[in-house]
Motif scaffolding. Structure first.
Motif, PDB file in Angstrom:
ATOM      1  N   ILE A  69       0.824  -1.219   0.000  1.00 53.64           N
ATOM      2  CA  ILE A  69       0.000   0.000   0.000  1.00 53.64           C
ATOM      3  C   ILE A  69       0.855   1.265   0.000  1.00 53.64           C
ATOM      4  N   PRO A  70       1.882   1.367   0.868  1.00 51.03           N
ATOM      5  CA  PRO A  70       2.693   2.588   0.870  1.00 51.03           C
ATOM      6  C   PRO A  70       3.455   2.863  -0.433  1.00 51.03           C
ATOM      7  N   VAL A  71       3.643   1.838  -1.282  1.00 52.67           N
ATOM      8  CA  VAL A  71       4.366   2.059  -2.533  1.00 52.67           C
ATOM      9  C   VAL A  71       3.418   2.205  -3.722  1.00 52.67           C
ATOM     10  N   GLY A  72       2.153   2.472  -3.423  1.00 56.38           N
ATOM     11  CA  GLY A  72       1.192   2.752  -4.490  1.00 56.38           C
ATOM     12  C   GLY A  72       0.532   1.538  -5.111  1.00 56.38           C
ATOM     13  N   ARG A  73       0.682   0.390  -4.503  1.00 53.80           N
ATOM     14  CA  ARG A  73      -0.001  -0.810  -4.990  1.00 53.80           C
ATOM     15  C   ARG A  73      -1.180  -1.081  -4.078  1.00 53.80           C
ATOM     16  N   THR A  74      -1.987  -2.029  -4.438  1.00 53.58           N
ATOM     17  CA  THR A  74      -3.176  -2.306  -3.634  1.00 53.58           C
ATOM     18  C   THR A  74      -3.066  -3.666  -2.958  1.00 53.58           C
ATOM     19  N   ALA A  75      -3.637  -3.744  -1.766  1.00 52.72           N
ATOM     20  CA  ALA A  75      -3.747  -5.020  -1.064  1.00 52.72           C
ATOM     21  C   ALA A  75      -5.006  -5.697  -1.580  1.00 52.72           C
ATOM     22  N   ASP A  76      -4.895  -6.972  -1.927  1.00 55.84           N
ATOM     23  CA  ASP A  76      -6.012  -7.690  -2.533  1.00 55.84           C
ATOM     24  C   ASP A  76      -6.158  -9.051  -1.865  1.00 55.84           C
ATOM     25  N   VAL A  77      -7.348  -9.303  -1.316  1.00 63.66           N
ATOM     26  CA  VAL A  77      -7.621 -10.594  -0.677  1.00 63.66           C
ATOM     27  C   VAL A  77      -7.447 -11.735  -1.676  1.00 63.66           C
ATOM     28  N   ASN A  78      -7.824 -11.520  -2.915  1.00 63.93           N
ATOM     29  CA  ASN A  78      -7.673 -12.569  -3.924  1.00 63.93           C
ATOM     30  C   ASN A  78      -6.203 -12.880  -4.212  1.00 63.93           C
ATOM     31  N   ASP A  79      -5.348 -11.869  -4.110  1.00 61.46           N
ATOM     32  CA  ASP A  79      -3.907 -12.127  -4.229  1.00 61.46           C
ATOM     33  C   ASP A  79      -3.452 -13.026  -3.082  1.00 61.46           C
TER      34      ASP A  79
END
Length: 135
Positions: free
Chosen positions: A92-102
């Protein structure tokens, strides 16, 4: 433990650390556009394969000179699953998203990697037994 096994364990530890570090770096760089993804299934297949590799390497490292066993396998699975959560949240801090499916792909990969490690270990054990029996 004899010196050969120590050397193998040390080499596997170095490989594991390098692999894990490469995984961390790869998941914390800016997002690659989906159309540039080299794998079918997009990043879910990448997660599955990467985490299968991680669990496989940890399992192999832990089982050199000993069997992995159910408790140790569950511990390895838990470590990899926990790392999957940490990995998602620290993106999240590097501009990506946290994804439960990941994360679900991560834990599926962890199970697959441990299954592969168990199958490989069983195959190698049977071969060793066969050689001892025929000698």
């Amino acid at each position: 433990m004899n010196s050969r096994l120590k050397t193998v364990r040390r080499g596997l530890a170095v490989l594991l650390i390098a692999y894990w570090l490469a995984m961390f770096v790869a998941t914390h760089v800016p997002r690659v556009p989906q159309q540039l993804s080299l794998m079918p299934g997009g990043d879910k297949s990448q997660h599955l394969i990467a985490y299968a590799g991680l669990a496989f390497l940890i399992g192999i490292r832990q089982s050199v000179g000993d069997s992995l066993g159910r408790k140790r396998a569950m511990f390895v699975f838990g470590i990899v699953a926990l790392y999957g959560v940490i990995d998602e949240l620290t993106q999240i801090p590097v501009g990506r998203t946290a994804d439960v499916n990941d994360w679900l792909a991560d834990v599926t990969g962890a199970g697959a990697g441990l299954g592969l490690q168990t199958a490989l270990r069983a195959t190698l054990s049977r071969r060793a037994e066969s050689r001892r029996g025929s000698a």
